[in-house]
Scaffold this motif. Structure first.
Motif, PDB file in Angstrom:
ATOM      1  N   ALA A  37      95.780  31.912  53.031  1.00 11.17           N
ATOM      2  CA  ALA A  37      94.736  32.836  52.571  1.00 11.17           C
ATOM      3  C   ALA A  37      93.357  32.301  52.953  1.00 11.17           C
ATOM      4  N   GLY A  38      93.184  30.995  52.866  1.00  8.59           N
ATOM      5  CA  GLY A  38      91.910  30.389  53.275  1.00  8.59           C
ATOM      6  C   GLY A  38      91.651  30.568  54.763  1.00  8.59           C
ATOM      7  N   VAL A  39      92.679  30.390  55.574  1.00 10.22           N
ATOM      8  CA  VAL A  39      92.550  30.592  57.019  1.00 10.22           C
ATOM      9  C   VAL A  39      92.167  32.043  57.302  1.00 10.22           C
ATOM     10  N   MET A  40      92.821  32.976  56.618  1.00  7.92           N
ATOM     11  CA  MET A  40      92.524  34.391  56.838  1.00  7.92           C
ATOM     12  C   MET A  40      91.087  34.723  56.433  1.00  7.92           C
ATOM     13  N   GLY A  41      90.627  34.175  55.315  1.00  8.31           N
ATOM     14  CA  GLY A  41      89.253  34.413  54.879  1.00  8.31           C
ATOM     15  C   GLY A  41      88.248  33.868  55.880  1.00  8.31           C
ATOM     16  N   PHE A  42      88.506  32.671  56.380  1.00  8.60           N
ATOM     17  CA  PHE A  42      87.620  32.085  57.387  1.00  8.60           C
ATOM     18  C   PHE A  42      87.648  32.921  58.667  1.00  8.60           C
ATOM     19  N   ALA A  43      88.820  33.437  59.044  1.00  6.31           N
ATOM     20  CA  ALA A  43      88.944  34.261  60.248  1.00  6.31           C
ATOM     21  C   ALA A  43      88.051  35.491  60.153  1.00  6.31           C
ATOM     22  N   VAL A  44      88.038  36.131  58.998  1.00  9.94           N
ATOM     23  CA  VAL A  44      87.203  37.325  58.826  1.00  9.94           C
ATOM     24  C   VAL A  44      85.722  36.943  58.894  1.00  9.94           C
ATOM     25  N   GLU A  45      85.356  35.826  58.280  1.00 10.70           N
ATOM     26  CA  GLU A  45      83.968  35.363  58.375  1.00 10.70           C
ATOM     27  C   GLU A  45      83.570  35.153  59.832  1.00 10.70           C
ATOM     28  N   GLU A  46      84.464  34.553  60.605  1.00  9.28           N
ATOM     29  CA  GLU A  46      84.196  34.338  62.032  1.00  9.28           C
ATOM     30  C   GLU A  46      84.101  35.657  62.789  1.00  9.28           C
ATOM     31  N   ASN A  47      84.931  36.629  62.416  1.00 11.42           N
ATOM     32  CA  ASN A  47      84.854  37.933  63.070  1.00 11.42           C
ATOM     33  C   ASN A  47      83.476  38.548  62.882  1.00 11.42           C
ATOM     34  N   ALA A  81      80.665  41.020  52.452  1.00 13.61           N
ATOM     35  CA  ALA A  81      80.717  40.425  51.115  1.00 13.61           C
ATOM     36  C   ALA A  81      81.892  40.953  50.294  1.00 13.61           C
ATOM     37  N   SER A  82      82.459  42.079  50.709  1.00 10.50           N
ATOM     38  CA  SER A  82      83.548  42.679  49.932  1.00 10.50           C
ATOM     39  C   SER A  82      84.925  42.103  50.250  1.00 10.50           C
ATOM     40  N   ILE A  83      85.016  41.243  51.238  1.00  8.97           N
ATOM     41  CA  ILE A  83      86.315  40.713  51.664  1.00  8.97           C
ATOM     42  C   ILE A  83      86.860  39.767  50.596  1.00  8.97           C
ATOM     43  N   THR A  84      88.103  39.979  50.247  1.00  9.46           N
ATOM     44  CA  THR A  84      88.766  39.105  49.281  1.00  9.46           C
ATOM     45  C   THR A  84      90.062  38.583  49.882  1.00  9.46           C
ATOM     46  N   THR A  85      90.462  37.432  49.413  1.00 15.79           N
ATOM     47  CA  THR A  85      91.769  36.878  49.763  1.00 15.79           C
ATOM     48  C   THR A  85      92.503  36.583  48.466  1.00 15.79           C
ATOM     49  N   ALA A  86      93.813  36.584  48.552  1.00 17.43           N
ATOM     50  CA  ALA A  86      94.638  36.264  47.386  1.00 17.43           C
ATOM     51  C   ALA A  86      95.934  35.650  47.888  1.00 17.43           C
ATOM     52  N   SER A  87      96.556  34.881  47.029  1.00 19.10           N
ATOM     53  CA  SER A  87      97.852  34.312  47.377  1.00 19.10           C
ATOM     54  C   SER A  87      98.643  34.075  46.103  1.00 19.10           C
ATOM     55  N   ASP A  88      99.952  34.016  46.284  1.00 14.14           N
ATOM     56  CA  ASP A  88     100.853  33.676  45.185  1.00 14.14           C
ATOM     57  C   ASP A  88     102.064  32.985  45.786  1.00 14.14           C
ATOM     58  N   ALA A  89     103.130  32.919  45.077  1.00 16.91           N
ATOM     59  CA  ALA A  89     104.320  32.203  45.539  1.00 16.91           C
ATOM     60  C   ALA A  89     105.009  32.893  46.706  1.00 16.91           C
ATOM     61  N   LEU A  90     104.719  34.177  46.926  1.00 17.96           N
ATOM     62  CA  LEU A  90     105.446  34.945  47.939  1.00 17.96           C
ATOM     63  C   LEU A  90     104.585  35.539  49.036  1.00 17.96           C
ATOM     64  N   SER A  91     103.243  35.427  48.932  1.00 12.46           N
ATOM     65  CA  SER A  91     102.421  36.091  49.938  1.00 12.46           C
ATOM     66  C   SER A  91     101.001  35.547  49.979  1.00 12.46           C
ATOM     67  N   MET A  94      94.619  39.548  52.506  1.00 10.54           N
ATOM     68  CA  MET A  94      93.173  39.701  52.573  1.00 10.54           C
ATOM     69  C   MET A  94      92.889  41.191  52.635  1.00 10.54           C
ATOM     70  N   GLY A  95      91.713  41.577  52.179  1.00 11.86           N
ATOM     71  CA  GLY A  95      91.380  42.985  52.214  1.00 11.86           C
ATOM     72  C   GLY A  95      89.988  43.243  51.680  1.00 11.86           C
ATOM     73  N   THR A  96      89.700  44.524  51.500  1.00  8.24           N
ATOM     74  CA  THR A  96      88.415  44.967  50.982  1.00  8.24           C
ATOM     75  C   THR A  96      88.632  46.241  50.187  1.00  8.24           C
ATOM     76  N   ASN A  97      87.763  46.478  49.225  1.00  8.93           N
ATOM     77  CA  ASN A  97      87.834  47.725  48.462  1.00  8.93           C
ATOM     78  C   ASN A  97      86.700  48.670  48.848  1.00  8.93           C
ATOM     79  N   ALA A 125      91.198  40.792  61.071  1.00 12.31           N
ATOM     80  CA  ALA A 125      92.069  40.444  62.195  1.00 12.31           C
ATOM     81  C   ALA A 125      92.106  38.933  62.370  1.00 12.31           C
ATOM     82  N   LEU A 126      93.206  38.473  62.919  1.00  7.79           N
ATOM     83  CA  LEU A 126      93.373  37.056  63.209  1.00  7.79           C
ATOM     84  C   LEU A 126      93.315  36.843  64.718  1.00  7.79           C
ATOM     85  N   ALA A 127      92.585  35.835  65.137  1.00  9.32           N
ATOM     86  CA  ALA A 127      92.573  35.436  66.535  1.00  9.32           C
ATOM     87  C   ALA A 127      93.761  34.504  66.777  1.00  9.32           C
ATOM     88  N   ALA A 128      94.041  34.245  68.034  1.00  5.10           N
ATOM     89  CA  ALA A 128      95.189  33.404  68.390  1.00  5.10           C
ATOM     90  C   ALA A 128      95.111  32.030  67.733  1.00  5.10           C
TER      91      ALA A 128
END
Length: 146
Positions: A37-47, A81-91, A94-97, A125-128
């Motif tokens: 989730a942290g990687v995905m959040g950073f990816a969006v910031e980079e985008n 600023a609306s981008i959120t990430t979340a994680s739990d035991a199974l997933s 990332m998204g926005t409302n 989106a995620l880059a390679a």
């Protein structure tokens, strides 16, 4: 053709123990999913910082004339600023409302009578290299049970 089954039984305490530990860990993937989730959040910031990876389609000239040097999709900063990430035991997610996020992510017709075509500018989106980092996280997690 025969209906006989081939059955392999592993009768090795060390292998069975490792498989049991792996099975136990696979029911709670909280640790790696939190990192992902942290990687995905950073990816969006980079985008947003790089205006897309690969670069987003530039503004139409009519839109560019109304902007004062701002970055694409960052007029007010609300979407970023609306981008959120979340994680739990199974997933990991990332998204926005933000209501207008989908038209920017996927593109489409907008405006009065849907007369304006907005190109897709995928910010969720995620880059390679992001995908590679996620695979490294999973590899370390799976490999770190022995």
């Amino acid at each position: 053709m025969s209906d006989d089954l081939i059955r392999v039984v592993i009768d090795d305490a060390q292998v069975k123990s490792a498989l049991d530990r792996l099975l136990g860990r696979s029911t709670d993937m909280s640790a790696p999913f939190r990192q992902i989730a942290g990687v995905m959040g950073f990816a969006v910031e980079e985008n947003f910082a790089q205006e897309g990876r690969p670069p987003w389609i530039p503004w139409a000239p009519s839109t560019a004339n109304r902007r004062s040097g701002g970055k694409i999709l960052q007029d007010t900063g609300r979407l970023a600023a609306s981008i959120t990430t979340a994680s739990d035991a199974l997933s990991a997610t990332m998204g926005t409302n933000t209501a207008y996020a989908a038209i920017h992510q996927f593109g489409g017709q907008a405006g009065r009578n849907r007369a304006v075509t907005i190109p897709a500018r995928p910010f969720l989106a995620l880059a390679a290299d992001d995908t590679e980092e996620i695979m490294d996280i999973l590899g370390r997690y799976i490999g770190d049970f022995g």
